[in-house]
Design a protein around this motif. Structure first.
Motif, mmCIF file in Angstrom:
data_model
loop_
_atom_site.group_PDB
_atom_site.id
_atom_site.type_symbol
_atom_site.label_atom_id
_atom_site.label_comp_id
_atom_site.label_asym_id
_atom_site.label_seq_id
_atom_site.Cartn_x
_atom_site.Cartn_y
_atom_site.Cartn_z
ATOM 1 N N PHE A 11 -1.639 -3.091 -12.319
ATOM 2 C CA PHE A 11 -1.154 -4.053 -11.321
ATOM 3 C C PHE A 11 0.148 -4.702 -11.791
ATOM 4 C CE2 PHE A 11 -1.248 -8.254 -9.205
ATOM 5 C CZ PHE A 11 -1.298 -7.820 -7.888
ATOM 6 N N GLN A 12 0.228 -5.021 -13.070
ATOM 7 C CA GLN A 12 1.462 -5.632 -13.586
ATOM 8 C C GLN A 12 2.626 -4.660 -13.506
ATOM 9 O OE1 GLN A 12 1.796 -8.811 -14.387
ATOM 10 N NE2 GLN A 12 -0.362 -9.157 -13.880
ATOM 11 N N TRP A 13 2.357 -3.389 -13.753
ATOM 12 C CA TRP A 13 3.423 -2.373 -13.652
ATOM 13 C C TRP A 13 3.896 -2.243 -12.206
ATOM 14 C CZ3 TRP A 13 3.765 2.389 -11.146
ATOM 15 C CH2 TRP A 13 4.853 3.186 -11.514
ATOM 16 N N LEU A 14 2.952 -2.292 -11.256
ATOM 17 C CA LEU A 14 3.340 -2.224 -9.842
ATOM 18 C C LEU A 14 4.188 -3.430 -9.447
ATOM 19 C CD1 LEU A 14 0.036 -0.947 -8.171
ATOM 20 C CD2 LEU A 14 2.213 0.276 -8.278
ATOM 21 N N LYS A 15 3.817 -4.601 -9.948
ATOM 22 C CA LYS A 15 4.618 -5.792 -9.652
ATOM 23 C C LYS A 15 6.021 -5.674 -10.230
ATOM 24 C CE LYS A 15 2.799 -9.874 -9.972
ATOM 25 N NZ LYS A 15 2.111 -11.073 -10.506
ATOM 26 N N LEU A 16 6.144 -5.088 -11.420
ATOM 27 C CA LEU A 16 7.460 -4.881 -12.023
ATOM 28 C C LEU A 16 8.299 -3.930 -11.184
ATOM 29 C CD1 LEU A 16 9.446 -5.234 -14.372
ATOM 30 C CD2 LEU A 16 8.258 -3.357 -15.544
ATOM 31 N N ARG A 36 9.526 -5.674 -8.075
ATOM 32 C CA ARG A 36 10.686 -6.546 -8.318
ATOM 33 C C ARG A 36 11.972 -5.742 -8.475
ATOM 34 N NH1 ARG A 36 6.932 -9.507 -11.546
ATOM 35 N NH2 ARG A 36 7.655 -8.440 -13.431
ATOM 36 N N ARG A 37 11.841 -4.503 -8.924
ATOM 37 C CA ARG A 37 13.020 -3.655 -9.114
ATOM 38 C C ARG A 37 13.441 -2.955 -7.819
ATOM 39 N NH1 ARG A 37 11.587 -0.718 -14.919
ATOM 40 N NH2 ARG A 37 11.927 -2.571 -16.246
ATOM 41 N N GLY A 38 12.684 -3.179 -6.732
ATOM 42 C CA GLY A 38 13.097 -2.622 -5.444
ATOM 43 C C GLY A 38 12.345 -1.388 -4.995
ATOM 44 N N ALA A 39 11.251 -1.046 -5.662
ATOM 45 C CA ALA A 39 10.451 0.102 -5.239
ATOM 46 C C ALA A 39 9.606 -0.309 -4.035
ATOM 47 C CB ALA A 39 9.556 0.582 -6.383
ATOM 48 N N ALA A 40 9.950 0.219 -2.858
ATOM 49 C CA ALA A 40 9.286 -0.191 -1.612
ATOM 50 C C ALA A 40 7.800 0.149 -1.628
ATOM 51 C CB ALA A 40 9.971 0.468 -0.421
ATOM 52 N N GLU A 41 7.439 1.319 -2.137
ATOM 53 C CA GLU A 41 6.034 1.719 -2.150
ATOM 54 C C GLU A 41 5.219 0.800 -3.058
ATOM 55 O OE1 GLU A 41 5.720 5.807 -3.166
ATOM 56 O OE2 GLU A 41 6.657 6.517 -1.306
ATOM 57 N N ALA A 42 5.788 0.394 -4.181
ATOM 58 C CA ALA A 42 5.083 -0.527 -5.072
ATOM 59 C C ALA A 42 4.914 -1.887 -4.408
ATOM 60 C CB ALA A 42 5.843 -0.670 -6.380
ATOM 61 N N ALA A 61 1.541 -12.449 1.529
ATOM 62 C CA ALA A 61 2.604 -12.756 2.489
ATOM 63 C C ALA A 61 3.966 -12.839 1.802
ATOM 64 C CB ALA A 61 2.287 -14.065 3.209
ATOM 65 N N ARG A 62 3.997 -13.361 0.567
ATOM 66 C CA ARG A 62 5.276 -13.434 -0.150
ATOM 67 C C ARG A 62 5.813 -12.046 -0.485
ATOM 68 N NH1 ARG A 62 2.819 -18.054 -2.687
ATOM 69 N NH2 ARG A 62 2.248 -16.883 -4.554
ATOM 70 N N HIS A 63 4.908 -11.120 -0.809
ATOM 71 C CA HIS A 63 5.355 -9.746 -1.075
ATOM 72 C C HIS A 63 5.806 -9.064 0.213
ATOM 73 C CE1 HIS A 63 4.447 -9.191 -5.359
ATOM 74 N NE2 HIS A 63 3.440 -10.041 -5.169
ATOM 75 N N TYR A 64 5.102 -9.332 1.315
ATOM 76 C CA TYR A 64 5.558 -8.803 2.605
ATOM 77 C C TYR A 64 6.963 -9.313 2.922
ATOM 78 C CZ TYR A 64 0.805 -7.172 3.730
ATOM 79 O OH TYR A 64 -0.393 -6.527 3.750
ATOM 80 N N GLU A 65 7.180 -10.599 2.655
ATOM 81 C CA GLU A 65 8.480 -11.201 2.964
ATOM 82 C C GLU A 65 9.584 -10.556 2.124
ATOM 83 O OE1 GLU A 65 10.621 -15.612 3.090
ATOM 84 O OE2 GLU A 65 8.686 -15.334 2.084
ATOM 85 N N ARG A 66 9.325 -10.338 0.836
ATOM 86 C CA ARG A 66 10.361 -9.749 -0.008
ATOM 87 C C ARG A 66 10.661 -8.313 0.419
ATOM 88 N NH1 ARG A 66 9.538 -10.015 -6.368
ATOM 89 N NH2 ARG A 66 7.833 -8.563 -5.901
ATOM 90 N N GLY A 67 9.598 -7.560 0.772
ATOM 91 C CA GLY A 67 9.837 -6.194 1.230
ATOM 92 C C GLY A 67 10.609 -6.150 2.530
ATOM 93 N N TRP A 69 14.333 -5.701 0.833
ATOM 94 C CA TRP A 69 14.382 -4.234 0.791
ATOM 95 C C TRP A 69 14.509 -3.612 2.174
ATOM 96 C CZ3 TRP A 69 15.435 -5.204 -3.718
ATOM 97 C CH2 TRP A 69 14.607 -5.856 -4.625
ATOM 98 N N LYS A 70 14.450 -4.418 3.227
ATOM 99 C CA LYS A 70 14.617 -3.925 4.608
ATOM 100 C C LYS A 70 13.686 -2.744 4.907
ATOM 101 C CE LYS A 70 18.245 -6.667 4.820
ATOM 102 N NZ LYS A 70 18.189 -7.955 5.560
ATOM 103 N N GLU A 71 12.476 -2.801 4.383
ATOM 104 C CA GLU A 71 11.545 -1.686 4.516
ATOM 105 C C GLU A 71 10.716 -1.874 5.784
ATOM 106 O OE1 GLU A 71 8.752 1.160 4.265
ATOM 107 O OE2 GLU A 71 8.077 -0.908 4.025
ATOM 108 N N PRO A 72 10.606 -0.866 6.699
ATOM 109 C CA PRO A 72 9.963 -1.063 8.012
ATOM 110 C C PRO A 72 8.483 -1.433 7.927
ATOM 111 C CG PRO A 72 10.480 1.255 7.647
ATOM 112 C CD PRO A 72 11.182 0.491 6.570
ATOM 113 N N VAL A 73 7.759 -0.857 6.966
ATOM 114 C CA VAL A 73 6.335 -1.188 6.855
ATOM 115 C C VAL A 73 6.170 -2.663 6.487
ATOM 116 C CG1 VAL A 73 4.185 -0.682 5.648
ATOM 117 C CG2 VAL A 73 5.760 1.175 6.206
ATOM 118 N N SER A 74 6.955 -3.150 5.524
ATOM 119 C CA SER A 74 6.884 -4.556 5.143
ATOM 120 C C SER A 74 7.356 -5.460 6.270
ATOM 121 C CB SER A 74 7.719 -4.803 3.885
ATOM 122 O OG SER A 74 7.191 -4.085 2.791
#
Length: 1026
Positions: A615-620, A623-629, A652-658, A662-667
């Motif tokens: 989970f910590q690796w996914l969060k990292l 933060r680096r811009g990986a949309a799937e993570a 919700a905060r992760h949805y907001e950042r995505g 990252w302008k990602e459509p799913v987020s």
């Protein structure tokens, strides 16, 4: 001499090699003349079929045609159909009339005898020699698919039937098959039903009689009914609304018709009938239905006369009430019209309480008079009144203690006075006096824990917060704490009284857990009736897991309960409906349902937590811009997946950042949804629309559905909503299909009237795409049907609502606790929680219980209990729609080891695994065949290998191992290849043993000569350069 030997050596080898090749080729040509082929076999057993057989032989032989029939009992019979001689020469064609036994082709009629159920039929043509080790020189087979009994033709006999045969046709044994028994007394409910007082109930329909005379009487009685309905009911609370449903009849136009029996808020009965002219009339009973008493309510119809009687049981006393009402015209009752409902339904809430057996005397009045009412066995065995009486006494005792402790706490508070140091020192050194207990403080041993908790709550929180439910919750928490520290099942019997007391004090979770322990027999004696009682009590209070448990019991017919898909649907529909609501109202008690099998290491390795390195690796990476993570982290937090605790605010905060960074459509879509509904963030509709439009512009289909939903709910712009939904439906959006179904059902589709059939088609489409609400709505239609369009399918309806109910977050929470305990090596707690889910019918949990008992990592079960556990839960697992192949293999192993009917049943299990492309299934079947067990024809037919039934055993074994080797599982390639190589080696040794022996003898005789020749060659002098 040496030159002569050298000159003669090469021609001798060459000549003999050519001779051997010519001999082998000639033998191949000669042996190839034995041939037989079925040119035009029929696909099924047919009368008078002209069969053509191509055959040839090398020597005078016999051609034989057999019919091999396999029966359901496992018996295989070989029938000789034809034999004729074969003369060497060119291939010939024999045309013959295929004469099969009449019992295989036609229906039994007295002359043609009845037969056992035929599974398969094979035509076998062979060329046979006499006096050979292998008499069958060539063969060909064809599989015939036998017809079901009622689909076979009736033979037109050319001879006159004898008197004795005519008498045989009239015997009871023959007529029983031709005309099934039809009951004029219909048990619409033969069990008990816990009603929560909501819009859920049991739907029943009746068909016309097959017997012409009975159907004539029924139709004649439509305008002059002479019948009776009798229902048992136990009301725990009067209606919240003006009327509550007890038992009523709905026609195809959704109108109440004869009979309709409801209860008013006052407790009086509302009885409504429809006359022959179509008008409805009703009356109210002068008596009331009492609370907490079993009552039998009977409605008797005799033309215009309607008699309603009620007999109630209060301990040993009986009270009788009755009313007769004469209608203006004859009552009309067509019991095949529409459907009957017990409890709640689409149009009315049900009674809060319990329903007992309901009997409908279809063409007559009950022969028993009202005073001779007997309590049904099912009610007496459950003993609901006994439990409630014991609980009432316990309530009184605990209330007295709470009041006593409250007074004691108050006295101690008021008597607190400040003393000097000398006084305190004198009190400390004073000898302790014997404590004086009040009468109300005396407690029986098994209730001391409850008294201690009540005292603790009173002194800590005061009397207001120390209510009975609070004591119940504390007892349940204490029980869980003790169970979590247990290392064996022996502690269960000591903790069970605490659970029962907690359940008595209104903790439904404790009732359900105690029910599961009695049902599974974990640490206590298995008591199905007590388990059923506790499940009924919890389900009546709307406990989701108890509802799921009861639905499973009546769906499968377990623990002696009757199989009743309509009753199972009533329970499943309740929790399925709540599942759709729970998914929109997240609580900490809910977790996403994940099917994790404990033998799947890949899935186990994906489990994580908030502090886990995955989970910590996914969060990292997020933060680096990986949309799937980013999506994965948000999904885990929102739904509580893969071991992560649900946290909607963080999600919700992760949805907001995505969405923003990252302008990602799913987020964008997910963030728009939480803004639209206010989940984890403050509701902001304009901002939500902005992100949903951006997601739609990027081609994300669910965003189209969300915008359509906004136009429907907020703008009431149905045209725009429908346009968007149809656009999303074309892209196979399940939500869009469901919403279009709702529009058609409610008559909101622009320019079109309400159309329930069109709504059904959209619900079906949504369900097939995996939409939970679509499945619930479609199943609701299948319980009643749509006249002229959709037939009633109660069995299919149960499967859909069961699937929807098994997505409930409270089930997911239990599964998560079980998996977390397993990952922490707390095997007993893991087993306990998995059993709670397994007894609710959830197949992955059933498998995991069996797997834990199979592994016995901590030794918390004795061998006998572990064996019974494996047998029970592997057996339950394989009965699911898509059973786990490992369970099939292990069940086959248990049957092979002697816990069933031996190798035949184990072969059936291995076959089911093999047809699901499980290599272990193919491998085990190969082992059985190698042991000399002849696989039944039914097994080979399922495997598509029926032509190998009479083949050489080595050919069958090699085919099975080859299927094992050719599977996609890389781990099975090596063992299956080795097994196949061993078969080839044994076959080679068997077929060429004589040749190997001859070659060895020749080599022994010729070895000296060859040695001398080679020696002479090496001793030859080497010429000099000159």
């Amino acid at each position: 001499m040496e030159r002569l030997m050298k000159a003669l050596y090469k021609p001798w080898v060459s000549i003999h090699y050519k001779c051997l090749c010519v001999f082998g080729l000639s033998m191949q040509i000669i042996w190839g003349l034995d041939e037989v082929t079925l040119l035009n076999p029929p696909e099924e057993p047919l009368p008078d079929h002209l069969l053509e057989i191509l055959y040839s032989c090398d020597e005078p032989a016999t051609v034989q045609l057999d019919c091999i029939v396999s029966f359901e009992t496992g018996i295989t019979s070989t029938l000789l159909l034809k034999q004729w001689s074969c003369v060497p020469g060119n291939p010939k064609i024999m045309t013959l009339e295929l004469i099969l036994p009449d019992w295989l082709v036609y229906q039994a009629d007295g002359i043609i005898p009845d037969s056992q159920w035929v599974l398969s039929c094979i035509l076998l043509a062979t060329v046979r020699y006499s006096g050979f080790e292998r008499p069958v020189a060539a063969q060909d087979v064809a599989t015939l698919q036998p017809k079901p009994y009622l689909s076979r033709p009736v033979k037109q006999h050319k001879l006159c039937i004898s008197w004795s045969t005519q008498m045989m046709q009239l015997t009871q044994q023959f007529s029983k098959k031709q005309c099934p028994l039809e009951q004029e007394t219909v048990h619409l409910l033969s069990s008990m039903y816990a009603s929560t007082g909501e819009s859920f109930g049991i739907t029943k329909t009746l068909d016309p009689y097959s017997n012409e005379f009975l159907e004539y009487l029924r139709v004649k009685a439509i305008s002059f009914p002479w019948c009776m309905f009798s229902i048992w009911i136990f009301v725990t609370r009067h209606c919240k609304d003006n009327l509550c449903g007890v038992f009523y009849h709905i026609d195809r136009h959704n109108n109440y018709i004869t009979p309709t029996l409801l209860i008013k808020k006052s407790g009086q009965l509302h009885v409504q009938m429809v006359g022959v002219s179509g008008e409805s009339s009703a009356f109210v009973s002068p008596f009331k239905v009492p609370l907490s008493e079993w009552c039998q309510i009977s409605v008797m119809l005799q033309g215009r006369m309607v008699t309603v009687s009620m007999v109630c049981m209060n301990k040993e006393q009986r009270s009788l009430h009755s009313i007769e009402h004469v209608m203006g015209r004859n009552v009309k009752l067509d019991d095949t019209e529409g459907y009957f409902v017990i409890g709640g339904g689409k149009f009315i809430q049900g009674v809060e309480g319990y329903f007992g057996p309901l009997v409908y005397y279809r063409n007559r009045i009950s022969p028993h008079s009202t005073p001779e009412v007997f309590v049904p066995d099912v009610i007496r065995n459950v003993n609901l009144t006994g439990w409630l009486q014991t609980c009432q006494e316990f309530h009184l005792e605990m209330n007295v203690k709470i009041r006593g402790y409250s007074l004691k706490a108050k006295q101690e508070t008021e008597s607190e006075i400040c003393f000097d140091a000398f006084h305190e020192w004198m009190e400390k050194d004073r000898l302790p006096s014997k404590s004086q207990c009040e009468v109300w403080e005396v407690t029986v041993p098994h209730r001391r824990q409850a008294a201690k908790l009540a005292k603790l709550l009173v002194f800590k929180h005061g009397e207001r917060r120390a209510r009975l439910p609070a004591v119940g919750r504390a007892l349940y928490s204490l029980s869980l704490h003790k169970l979590s520290r247990a290392s064996s099942t022996g502690v269960v019997s000591r903790i069970l009284p605490l659970l029962l007391q907690a359940g008595c004090l209104a903790d439904n979770r404790a009732l359900h857990m105690a029910s599961v322990l009695y049902s599974a027999g974990l640490g206590v004696k298995e008591q199905p009736n007590k388990a059923w009682l506790l499940a009924l009590l919890a389900a009546q209070k709307d406990d989701r897991l108890a509802l799921l448990h009861l639905g499973h019991l009546h769906h499968q017919g377990l623990h002696g309960l009757p199989t009743d898909p309509d009753l199972a649907y009533a329970y499943y529909a309740n929790i399925a409906k709540q599942t759709t609501l729970d998914r929109h109202n997240h609580t900490p008690e809910q977790t996403f349902v994940e099917a994790v099998y404990l033998n799947n290491d890949e899935m186990l390795n994906l489990q994580t937590s908030e502090h886990h390195h995955i989970f910590q690796w996914l969060k990292l990476q997020a933060r680096r811009g990986a949309a799937e993570a980013e999506q994965a982290v948000a999904r885990m937090l929102y739904w509580g997946q893969q071991g992560v605790s649900p946290d909607v605010q963080k999600a919700a905060r992760h949805y907001e950042r995505g969405a923003v960074q990252w302008k990602e459509p799913v987020s964008m879509y997910d963030y728009g949804i939480v803004l639209l509904q206010g989940h984890g963030v403050e509701k902001d509709i304009p901002k939500a629309l902005t992100f949903l439009n951006k997601a739609m512009d990027k081609g994300f289909v669910p965003a189209i559905n969300a915008l359509a939903w906004y136009y429907e709910h907020f703008e009431q712009d149905y045209e725009q909503a429908v346009q968007l939904w149809e656009k999303a439906d074309l892209r196979e959006c399940p939500e869009a299909a469901f919403n279009l179904g709702v529009m058609y059902s409610q008559g909101l589709y622009p320019g079109k009237a309400a159309d329930q059939f069109m709504a059904y088609q959209y619900y079906l489409r949504a369900a097939e795409r995996g939409h939970i609400s679509g499945a619930v709505h479609m199943a609701s239609i299948w319980t009643t049907g749509i006249p002229g369009h959709v037939k009633r399918h109660p069995s299919n309806a149960v499967l859909w609502v069961k699937w929807a109910a098994e997505h409930n977050g409270y089930l997911g929470s239990i599964l998560r606790k079980a998996l977390d305990s397993y990952l922490k090596s707390d095997m007993f707690s893991s087993l306990l929680y998995y059993i709670m889910a397994a007894e609710s019918g959830y197949s992955p949990a059933q498998f995991n219980v069996a797997y834990l008992c199979d592994q016995q990592m901590s030794g918390f079960l004795d061998p006998a209990s572990a064996s019974n556990c494996m047998w029970r839960y592997y057996n339950l697992t394989i009965q699911s729609q898509n059973p786990n192949t490992y369970a099939l293999i292990r069940m086959g192993d248990l049957l092979y080891e002697g816990q069933g009917d031996g190798r035949f049943s184990s072969a059936e299990m291995y076959t089911q695994a093999a047809v699901r492309n499980e290599p272990q299934g193919w491998y085990n079947l190969g082992l059985l065949a190698e042991e000399g067990y002849k696989l039944p024809l039914s097994v080979l037919s399922k495997l598509g290998l029926s032509e190998l039934y009479l083949a050489n055993n080595s050919l069958l074994v090699s085919t099975l191992y080859k299927r094992c080797k050719d599977s996609e599982d890389t781990d099975s390639y090596l063992p299956c290849s080795l097994a196949l190589f061993n078969v080839y080696l044994q076959s080679f040794q068997k077929d060429y043993s004589a040749a190997i022996k001859l070659s060895t003898a020749v080599a022994v005789v010729a070895a000296p000569t060859i040695f001398l020749i080679i020696l002479g060659v090496f001793r030859r002098p080497v010429p000099s350069p000159n």
